[in-house]
Write a protein that holds these residues in place. Structure first.
Motif, short mmCIF file in Angstrom:
data_model
loop_
_atom_site.label_atom_id
_atom_site.label_comp_id
_atom_site.label_asym_id
_atom_site.label_seq_id
_atom_site.Cartn_x
_atom_site.Cartn_y
_atom_site.Cartn_z
N GLU A 209 0.83 -1.20 0.00
CA GLU A 209 0.00 0.00 0.00
C GLU A 209 0.87 1.26 0.00
O GLU A 209 0.58 2.23 -0.69
N TYR B 209 -4.14 9.81 -3.90
CA TYR B 209 -4.20 8.44 -4.42
C TYR B 209 -5.63 7.92 -4.39
O TYR B 209 -6.11 7.34 -5.37
N GLU B 210 -6.31 8.10 -3.27
CA GLU B 210 -7.68 7.61 -3.13
C GLU B 210 -8.64 8.34 -4.06
O GLU B 210 -9.62 7.77 -4.54
N ASN C 260 -7.92 6.78 -7.48
CA ASN C 260 -8.17 5.34 -7.47
C ASN C 260 -9.22 4.99 -6.42
O ASN C 260 -8.89 4.45 -5.37
N PRO C 261 -10.47 5.31 -6.71
CA PRO C 261 -11.50 5.02 -5.70
C PRO C 261 -11.61 3.51 -5.48
O PRO C 261 -11.40 2.72 -6.39
N PRO C 262 -11.91 3.12 -4.24
CA PRO C 262 -12.01 1.68 -3.96
C PRO C 262 -13.17 1.07 -4.73
O PRO C 262 -14.23 1.68 -4.88
#
Length: 180
Positions: A108, A164-165, A168-170
């Motif tokens: 991660e 980052y989130e 790059n959404p979960p």
């Protein structure tokens, strides 16, 4: 070891009987924790990658029943040095037992690293905080910087995590329907 009555202890240290009982209970718990930790470390001691300079001292501490003074004399060290080596060995044990979790956090961390704009020292500080999970105080002492600077570096890395989130959404997890 000298034994003293409860009355002597309370008058000598100007404290209450209840505080003496609490102190004794805490000491008993700490001794139990220490014995359990030593019992866990012994079987895997050779796998802990203890540095060569510290190996003999750590081995004496964990495998013999010698006092700290005796170990310090035998290894040409101080009592503080022996305790520091013991703490370091316990840290190696924690890393050894948490290898899988550290690998996951490292993956991660590497993903987020691309979104950070940090120098080499800042990356090392963030690695110690997010992957190894050292405290701010330990990191600040290790890199000889203030706790505030350590906090600011980690805060910037948390901003990189947010970037980052955002990019790059979960992915939503699929629910498995279990039929009765």
């Amino acid at each position: 070891m000298a034994r003293h009555s409860l009355g002597t202890i309370t008058t000598t240290f100007d404290t209450t009987k209840q505080n003496v009982f609490r102190a004794v209970a805490t000491l008993m718990e700490d001794a139990q924790t220490a014995q359990e930790t030593i019992a866990k470390i012994r079987p895997v001691f050779n796998k802990l990658n203890v540095p060569k300079k510290q190996y003999n001292t750590a081995h004496e501490f964990f495998f013999t029943s010698k006092s700290l003074d005796e170990i310090a004399q035998q290894t040409n060290s101080t009592v503080e040095g022996v305790l520091k080596i013991a703490r370091c060995t316990i840290k190696h044990y924690q890393l050894y037992t948490n290898k899988d979790a550290i690998k996951e956090r490292k993956v991660e961390f590497d993903k987020i690293l691309r979104y950070s704009r940090a120098g080499e020292k800042s990356i090392q500080i963030c690695y110690d905080h997010f992957v190894i999970q050292d405290t701010l105080t330990v990191i600040a002492e290790k890199y000889e910087i203030t706790k505030q600077n350590t906090y600011n570096i980690i805060k910037r890395f948390e901003e990189a995590l947010a970037r980052y989130e955002a990019e790059n959404p979960p992915k939503p997890k699929r629910r498995k329907i279990i039929k009765p």
